[in-house]
Write a protein that holds these residues in place. Structure first.
Motif, PDB file in Angstrom:
ATOM      1  N   MET A 150       0.840  -1.204   0.000  1.00  0.00           N
ATOM      2  CA  MET A 150       0.000   0.000   0.000  1.00  0.00           C
ATOM      3  C   MET A 150       0.872   1.252   0.000  1.00  0.00           C
ATOM      4  O   MET A 150       1.727   1.404   0.868  1.00  0.00           O
ATOM      5  CB  MET A 150      -0.926  -0.001   1.234  1.00  0.00           C
ATOM      6  CG  MET A 150      -1.772   1.254   1.331  1.00  0.00           C
ATOM      7  SD  MET A 150      -2.981   1.203   2.673  1.00  0.00           S
ATOM      8  CE  MET A 150      -4.105  -0.043   2.066  1.00  0.00           C
ATOM      9  N   LYS A 151       0.614   2.130  -0.989  1.00  0.00           N
ATOM     10  CA  LYS A 151       1.414   3.354  -1.104  1.00  0.00           C
ATOM     11  C   LYS A 151       0.556   4.616  -0.996  1.00  0.00           C
ATOM     12  O   LYS A 151       1.033   5.668  -0.587  1.00  0.00           O
ATOM     13  CB  LYS A 151       2.155   3.372  -2.457  1.00  0.00           C
ATOM     14  CG  LYS A 151       3.199   2.268  -2.605  1.00  0.00           C
ATOM     15  CD  LYS A 151       3.753   2.245  -4.029  1.00  0.00           C
ATOM     16  CE  LYS A 151       4.607   1.001  -4.251  1.00  0.00           C
ATOM     17  NZ  LYS A 151       4.843   0.753  -5.690  1.00  0.00           N
ATOM     18  N   PHE A 152      -0.713   4.508  -1.406  1.00  0.00           N
ATOM     19  CA  PHE A 152      -1.570   5.691  -1.474  1.00  0.00           C
ATOM     20  C   PHE A 152      -2.879   5.459  -0.706  1.00  0.00           C
ATOM     21  O   PHE A 152      -3.354   4.329  -0.603  1.00  0.00           O
ATOM     22  CB  PHE A 152      -1.883   6.031  -2.938  1.00  0.00           C
ATOM     23  CG  PHE A 152      -0.652   6.349  -3.752  1.00  0.00           C
ATOM     24  CD1 PHE A 152      -0.111   7.628  -3.738  1.00  0.00           C
ATOM     25  CD2 PHE A 152      -0.026   5.362  -4.497  1.00  0.00           C
ATOM     26  CE1 PHE A 152       1.030   7.917  -4.471  1.00  0.00           C
ATOM     27  CE2 PHE A 152       1.115   5.643  -5.238  1.00  0.00           C
ATOM     28  CZ  PHE A 152       1.661   6.921  -5.223  1.00  0.00           C
ATOM     29  N   CYS A 153      -3.433   6.555  -0.227  1.00  0.00           N
ATOM     30  CA  CYS A 153      -4.693   6.486   0.520  1.00  0.00           C
ATOM     31  C   CYS A 153      -5.852   6.239  -0.450  1.00  0.00           C
ATOM     32  O   CYS A 153      -6.022   6.993  -1.414  1.00  0.00           O
ATOM     33  CB  CYS A 153      -4.911   7.802   1.275  1.00  0.00           C
ATOM     34  SG  CYS A 153      -6.504   7.885   2.119  1.00  0.00           S
ATOM     35  N   SER A 154      -6.639   5.199  -0.167  1.00  0.00           N
ATOM     36  CA  SER A 154      -7.752   4.869  -1.059  1.00  0.00           C
ATOM     37  C   SER A 154      -8.908   5.863  -0.919  1.00  0.00           C
ATOM     38  O   SER A 154      -9.819   5.875  -1.735  1.00  0.00           O
ATOM     39  CB  SER A 154      -8.231   3.444  -0.791  1.00  0.00           C
ATOM     40  OG  SER A 154      -8.577   3.294   0.581  1.00  0.00           O
TER      41      SER A 154
ATOM     42  N   GLY B 163      -6.201   9.682  -2.014  1.00  0.00           N
ATOM     43  CA  GLY B 163      -5.190   9.591  -3.067  1.00  0.00           C
ATOM     44  C   GLY B 163      -3.816  10.097  -2.686  1.00  0.00           C
ATOM     45  O   GLY B 163      -2.869   9.988  -3.483  1.00  0.00           O
TER      46      GLY B 163
END
Lengths: 180, 180
Positions: free
Chosen positions: A1-5, A8
């Protein structure tokens, strides 16, 4: 996981206030993205003295024999998920008898559940993830060609319990320490 | 879910090829973001004829009584999660006896599991999410002040099963149809 769902922006791993574990937390909107184990629900489909197995067409363990099982979906009971997978993988029409085995596999964050189930008829056939479906007598079970330890252990318990016709629910763990 | 946790671009809901359900799929990198039910693991902590309950300090159902339970963490067995929650919510030192109740709650995509557990000592006290911890005799159980149906049903089964000193695992469903 790299970005906030949710927004963003980037996430970082840190221990949120009041928590004691590293979580993915959004640096912008502060949402905490929890990650939790998944459930695999399946059936031990029984017809008289025989068990229905499926030869897997997909990896992992393509070509090996399994009991029909797959990831539980949102909005589904564990029994409904077990029957759906039995329908999808073996086009089989089964009815639940009772929960039978439950396995924790912490090294892959999975929990397996198998239900004893009765085949309502013999109209089964391979689904999309299956090469072959076949009813096996105990003496014909391909023990060396089973896909996963949870399959082997569920079948071993079943044939043992069948002698006394008593099938208590078995809560089991398959622990593999990946640090070694 | 609005954005892809892998690449940060927008996701849309559609049925991926070979699937039969709507999923969040990334329009840029094509990753499919599956969403699955979560497991809540807990204990029915027993000391002689008494059961340990916790009065919740947090919502939902703040001020109501519960059995110690919470979301299973990645890398954890269901029994370990049940003991951890018992430690966190009641600072209690318990040992697992056996799996007891398993509930599907499809309307909220949760699966609850309660283990019968023995308190090793009486050094329990409220954890961060708990206002009060107390041992209850059967006649003192605050039936009208229990937090959730899974708590009520687990206790009801326990007191019924205790009469015969036989505690089969019970696989149950709490189905609430939200369309009505």
């Amino acid at each position: 996981m790299k970005f906030c769902s949710q927004c963003g922006e980037s996430v970082t791993q840190r221990i949120p206030e009041g928590d004691n574990r590293h979580r993915y937390v959004c640096d912008a909107c502060e949402v905490i993205h929890y990650q939790n184990p998944r459930i695999i629900a399946g059936c031990l489909p029984i017809h008289q003295d025989k068990i229905l197995l499926c030869k897997r067409s997909i990896n992992p363990r393509a070509g090996k024999w399994t009991l029909p099982a797959g990831f539980l979906e949102n909005g589904e009971t564990t029994a409904a998920g077990a029957l759906r997978e039995t329908s999808e993988e073996a086009n089989a029409n089964a009815e639940i008898i009772e929960l039978y085995t439950l396995f924790s596999l912490p090294h892959i964050s999975q929990v397996y559940m198998f239900y004893r189930a009765r085949l309502r008829d013999l109209n089964f056939s391979p689904g999309h993830e299956t090469l072959e479906t076949r009813l096996f007598d105990e003496e014909d079970i391909p023990w060396d060609e089973l896909a996963f330890p949870v399959i082997t252990q569920t079948l071993e318990h079943y044939y043992q319990d069948r002698k006394s016709n008593s099938f208590p629910v078995r809560s089991l763990e398959i622990v593999i320490d990946r640090r070694h």
